[in-house]
Design a protein around this motif. Structure first.
Motif, PDB file in Angstrom:
ATOM      1  N   ALA A   6      79.524 -21.495  16.346  1.00  0.00           N
ATOM      2  CA  ALA A   6      78.217 -20.845  16.336  1.00  0.00           C
ATOM      3  C   ALA A   6      77.543 -21.071  17.680  1.00  0.00           C
ATOM      4  N   ALA A   7      77.194 -19.970  18.363  1.00  0.00           N
ATOM      5  CA  ALA A   7      76.568 -20.048  19.684  1.00  0.00           C
ATOM      6  C   ALA A   7      75.052 -19.940  19.536  1.00  0.00           C
ATOM      7  N   ILE A   8      74.335 -20.939  20.049  1.00  0.00           N
ATOM      8  CA  ILE A   8      72.878 -21.000  19.910  1.00  0.00           C
ATOM      9  C   ILE A   8      72.231 -20.898  21.284  1.00  0.00           C
ATOM     10  N   GLU A   9      71.204 -20.060  21.389  1.00  0.00           N
ATOM     11  CA  GLU A   9      70.552 -19.805  22.665  1.00  0.00           C
ATOM     12  C   GLU A   9      69.450 -20.825  22.956  1.00  0.00           C
ATOM     13  N   HIS A  10      69.054 -20.865  24.226  1.00  0.00           N
ATOM     14  CA  HIS A  10      68.016 -21.810  24.657  1.00  0.00           C
ATOM     15  C   HIS A  10      66.707 -21.594  23.891  1.00  0.00           C
ATOM     16  N   ARG A  11      66.330 -20.366  23.673  1.00  0.00           N
ATOM     17  CA  ARG A  11      65.052 -20.096  23.015  1.00  0.00           C
ATOM     18  C   ARG A  11      65.046 -20.670  21.600  1.00  0.00           C
ATOM     19  N   SER A  12      66.188 -20.653  20.938  1.00  0.00           N
ATOM     20  CA  SER A  12      66.266 -21.178  19.570  1.00  0.00           C
ATOM     21  C   SER A  12      66.096 -22.692  19.562  1.00  0.00           C
ATOM     22  N   ALA A  13      66.793 -23.373  20.487  1.00  0.00           N
ATOM     23  CA  ALA A  13      66.693 -24.832  20.551  1.00  0.00           C
ATOM     24  C   ALA A  13      65.300 -25.266  20.974  1.00  0.00           C
ATOM     25  N   PRO A  38      70.745 -23.441   8.412  1.00  0.00           N
ATOM     26  CA  PRO A  38      72.163 -23.416   8.758  1.00  0.00           C
ATOM     27  C   PRO A  38      72.369 -23.635  10.249  1.00  0.00           C
ATOM     28  N   THR A  39      73.555 -24.090  10.614  1.00  0.00           N
ATOM     29  CA  THR A  39      73.898 -24.267  12.030  1.00  0.00           C
ATOM     30  C   THR A  39      73.675 -22.981  12.800  1.00  0.00           C
ATOM     31  N   GLU A  40      73.959 -21.840  12.176  1.00  0.00           N
ATOM     32  CA  GLU A  40      73.846 -20.541  12.834  1.00  0.00           C
ATOM     33  C   GLU A  40      72.411 -20.141  13.148  1.00  0.00           C
ATOM     34  N   ALA A  41      71.444 -20.873  12.605  1.00  0.00           N
ATOM     35  CA  ALA A  41      70.031 -20.561  12.851  1.00  0.00           C
ATOM     36  C   ALA A  41      69.295 -21.775  13.410  1.00  0.00           C
ATOM     37  N   ALA A  42      69.982 -22.512  14.282  1.00  0.00           N
ATOM     38  CA  ALA A  42      69.357 -23.603  15.040  1.00  0.00           C
ATOM     39  C   ALA A  42      68.799 -24.723  14.172  1.00  0.00           C
ATOM     40  N   VAL A  43      69.652 -25.285  13.348  1.00  0.00           N
ATOM     41  CA  VAL A  43      69.418 -26.547  12.640  1.00  0.00           C
ATOM     42  C   VAL A  43      68.430 -26.440  11.489  1.00  0.00           C
ATOM     43  N   CYS A  44      67.187 -26.099  11.792  1.00  0.00           N
ATOM     44  CA  CYS A  44      66.131 -26.137  10.770  1.00  0.00           C
ATOM     45  C   CYS A  44      65.326 -24.838  10.809  1.00  0.00           C
ATOM     46  N   SER A  45      65.311 -24.131   9.693  1.00  0.00           N
ATOM     47  CA  SER A  45      64.591 -22.857   9.606  1.00  0.00           C
ATOM     48  C   SER A  45      63.321 -22.968   8.782  1.00  0.00           C
ATOM     49  N   THR A  46      63.357 -23.808   7.749  1.00  0.00           N
ATOM     50  CA  THR A  46      62.171 -24.016   6.907  1.00  0.00           C
ATOM     51  C   THR A  46      61.938 -25.507   6.747  1.00  0.00           C
ATOM     52  N   LEU A  47      60.714 -25.860   6.434  1.00  0.00           N
ATOM     53  CA  LEU A  47      60.349 -27.273   6.345  1.00  0.00           C
ATOM     54  C   LEU A  47      59.301 -27.465   5.263  1.00  0.00           C
ATOM     55  N   MET A  48      59.418 -28.565   4.544  1.00  0.00           N
ATOM     56  CA  MET A  48      58.445 -28.887   3.505  1.00  0.00           C
ATOM     57  C   MET A  48      58.134 -30.375   3.527  1.00  0.00           C
ATOM     58  N   GLY A  68      64.004 -14.041  13.291  1.00  0.00           N
ATOM     59  CA  GLY A  68      63.170 -14.670  14.305  1.00  0.00           C
ATOM     60  C   GLY A  68      63.986 -15.313  15.411  1.00  0.00           C
ATOM     61  N   VAL A  69      63.315 -16.141  16.235  1.00  0.00           N
ATOM     62  CA  VAL A  69      63.968 -16.711  17.418  1.00  0.00           C
ATOM     63  C   VAL A  69      64.991 -17.781  17.053  1.00  0.00           C
ATOM     64  N   ALA A  95      66.775  -7.503  17.369  1.00  0.00           N
ATOM     65  CA  ALA A  95      66.513  -8.560  16.387  1.00  0.00           C
ATOM     66  C   ALA A  95      67.620  -8.587  15.332  1.00  0.00           C
ATOM     67  N   ARG A  96      67.974  -9.791  14.919  1.00  0.00           N
ATOM     68  CA  ARG A  96      69.041  -9.972  13.941  1.00  0.00           C
ATOM     69  C   ARG A  96      68.572 -10.858  12.795  1.00  0.00           C
ATOM     70  N   LEU A  97      69.194 -10.644  11.651  1.00  0.00           N
ATOM     71  CA  LEU A  97      69.030 -11.529  10.497  1.00  0.00           C
ATOM     72  C   LEU A  97      70.345 -12.247  10.266  1.00  0.00           C
TER      73      LEU A  97
END
Length: 506
Positions: free
Chosen positions: A114-121, A239-249, A290-291, A319-321
């Motif tokens: 899974a390739a993750i971009e700078h903006r995501s990190a 998921p790894t494909e969406a930069a580690v953490c997408s939602t938080l509670m 999102g980013v 934009a991708r989902l």
């Protein structure tokens, strides 16, 4: 350009990570504990231009990838001669360039990168610094393996906030007691841990924690209750494909465990099979937008097209989902409730079963500290439920746990066996290593075994063995047919076999 980092755990890995990024390349973390074949596959599939290694992590790889041994005498001499100041300006990296590649297991057995971009990190780090209140006085633990995406959260959250990063050693990662002592001795204030590990830690010790986060797997309500009563506890999902953490509670005592709401600049949609939004409260598959969404899988265009789809809910054509494969629903207050996996639905003898429900009931037993339920195949290929528990004390008496479970669960959801362990085996990523869980012993085996006596008992043992896929010598006279793996469907065959053998009606 991609540079692989196959280095022993420690400071060198972090320095190498920063050096690769500063040079304008993407880094590929490679855990030396992984099998050689997997590491070679990662190096070859990624097209890595260079591998940074230590003398004890040099790869006997079939690939022609050059390897730079950082702790070798020539390299150390060259590094010693380098200037303390920055060299001439290096090429800058744009927000849409790839920052890192992390390989995850694939359904076909071939890992996918899974390739993750700078903006995501960058978005991940900044949002988590704000939510978790990380600053110059913070002490952030890095528990995760370097090849696990949670490590990205650890080091970016620390370094971009001026905090101190504490990289615990493999000894601490492999021992609950040593990890607890490390956290106490170093006054760790922020830690991200798998919930299965957190459930084994002693919550009564005087940690300096100002924030604790769980992620990587579902957090059980008991663990959430215990730790949220003492510390600020977050449940992170992504998921790894969406930069580690997408939602938080942020979890609170006596409140249900959810995965919360999307981070800033991240969107979460719950869609049906036609990829249309479902009504509020209805279940559907979670799609991340999102980013935070990564670029896709390296060299896997078909899989990328399948999982990273165009986002129809925004005007941006780029934009991708990301289709997570997770079943969730939106609650009335905007929080998201995680239910399970689309592709991990357990079905036994026609019954659809949620393993998490059984685990939750096991955790309600006072003697159980941690619980895990898996599906195993017996000698005749039949799938059966097996429970693994870590008791509150190894001499704790679980009593008739089946009867207690039957108070809440239908018969088909009651495990046929229960295995007691001092602790769960862990993978290099800090998750439970399900492949290392021991097979359950047969009831009545060992010292409790009583051989069948007489013609009738021996004939019954032969019938049981035939139906259960067991040898007669494995069947104790005092064993239960159901505890040996029998079930309602098989019991009808048992009655017929007994009728035929003994000419009796049961």
């Amino acid at each position: 350009t991609t540079v692989g980092l196959c280095l022993s755990r420690g400071l060198d890995t972090l320095v190498a990570t920063l050096a690769v990024l500063k040079a304008g390349a993407a880094y590929l973390p490679m855990d030396p504990a992984y099998p050689l074949e997997r590491l070679c596959d990662m190096a070859g599939d990624s097209g890595a231009a260079l591998l940074l290694v230590h003398r004890d992590t040099v790869l006997a790889t079939r690939e022609a990838t050059p390897q730079c041994v950082l702790d070798s005498d020539p390299v150390q001499a060259e590094l010693t001669g380098c200037a303390d100041t920055d060299p001439s300006p290096l090429p800058g990296q744009g927000a849409r360039e790839v920052a890192y590649v992390i390989y995850t297991s694939g359904s076909t057995g071939r890992p996918k990168g899974a390739a993750i971009e700078h903006r995501s990190a960058a978005n991940l780090a900044l949002r988590m610094i704000q939510r978790c209140e990380v600053g110059a006085g913070s002490r952030v633990l890095q528990f995760a393996s370097q090849s696990f995406d949670a490590a990205v959260l650890d080091w970016t959250m620390a370094l971009l906030s001026g905090a101190t990063l504490y990289i615990c050693g493999n000894d601490e990662r492999g021992s609950v007691e040593k990890l607890q002592d490390y956290m106490l001795d170093n006054r760790i204030t922020h830690a991200v841990l798998p919930p299965s590990l957190l459930s084994l830690l002693d919550s009564t010790r005087d940690y300096a924690l100002r924030m604790l986060m769980v992620g990587g797997e579902a957090c059980d309500p008991r663990t959430a209750q215990i730790w949220s009563s003492r510390y600020r506890l977050f449940n992170g999902y992504g998921p790894t494909e969406a930069a580690v953490c997408s939602t938080l509670m942020e979890l609170k005592p006596d409140e249900p465990v959810t995965i919360g709401r999307p981070l800033g600049n991240v969107r979460a949609y719950v869609l049906d099979r036609q990829r249309q939004p479902v009504p509020l409260g209805a279940y559907g598959e979670l799609y991340i937008g999102g980013v935070g969404v990564g670029r896709g899988y390296l060299n896997r265009p078909e899989l990328t097209a399948e999982r990273f789809i165009a986002d129809p809910f925004v005007e941006d054509p780029q934009a991708r989902l990301y289709a997570t494969g997770d079943i969730v629903r939106y609650l009335a207050d905007g929080r998201i409730e995680y239910v399970g996996r689309l592709d991990d639905q357990v079905k036994i003898r026609g019954f659809r079963i949620e393993l998490g429900e059984i685990e939750a009931r096991l955790l309600e037993l006072a003697e159980v500290k941690a619980a895990l339920v898996v599906v195993r195949e017996d000698g005749r290929g039949e799938r059966r439920l097996v429970a693994y528990v870590v008791p509150t004390a190894m001499d704790a008496a679980l009593g008739d746990w089946r009867e207690q479970l039957r108070r809440w669960l239908p018969e088909h959801m009651v495990p046929t066996a229960l295995v007691t362990l001092a602790e769960f085996p862990m993978s290099v990523n800090g998750k439970v290593n399900r492949g290392a869980l021991p097979a359950p012993e047969l009831p009545g085996s060992g010292e409790d075994f009583v051989a069948p006596q007489g013609e009738t008992q021996e004939a019954l043992a032969e019938i049981w063995g035939r139906l259960l896929g067991l040898e007669v010598a494995e069947i104790s006279a005092g064993a239960s047919f159901f505890e040996l793996g029998g079930h309602s469907l098989l019991s009808t065959r048992l009655v017929s076999a007994i009728r035929e053998r003994f000419d009796v009606e049961l």
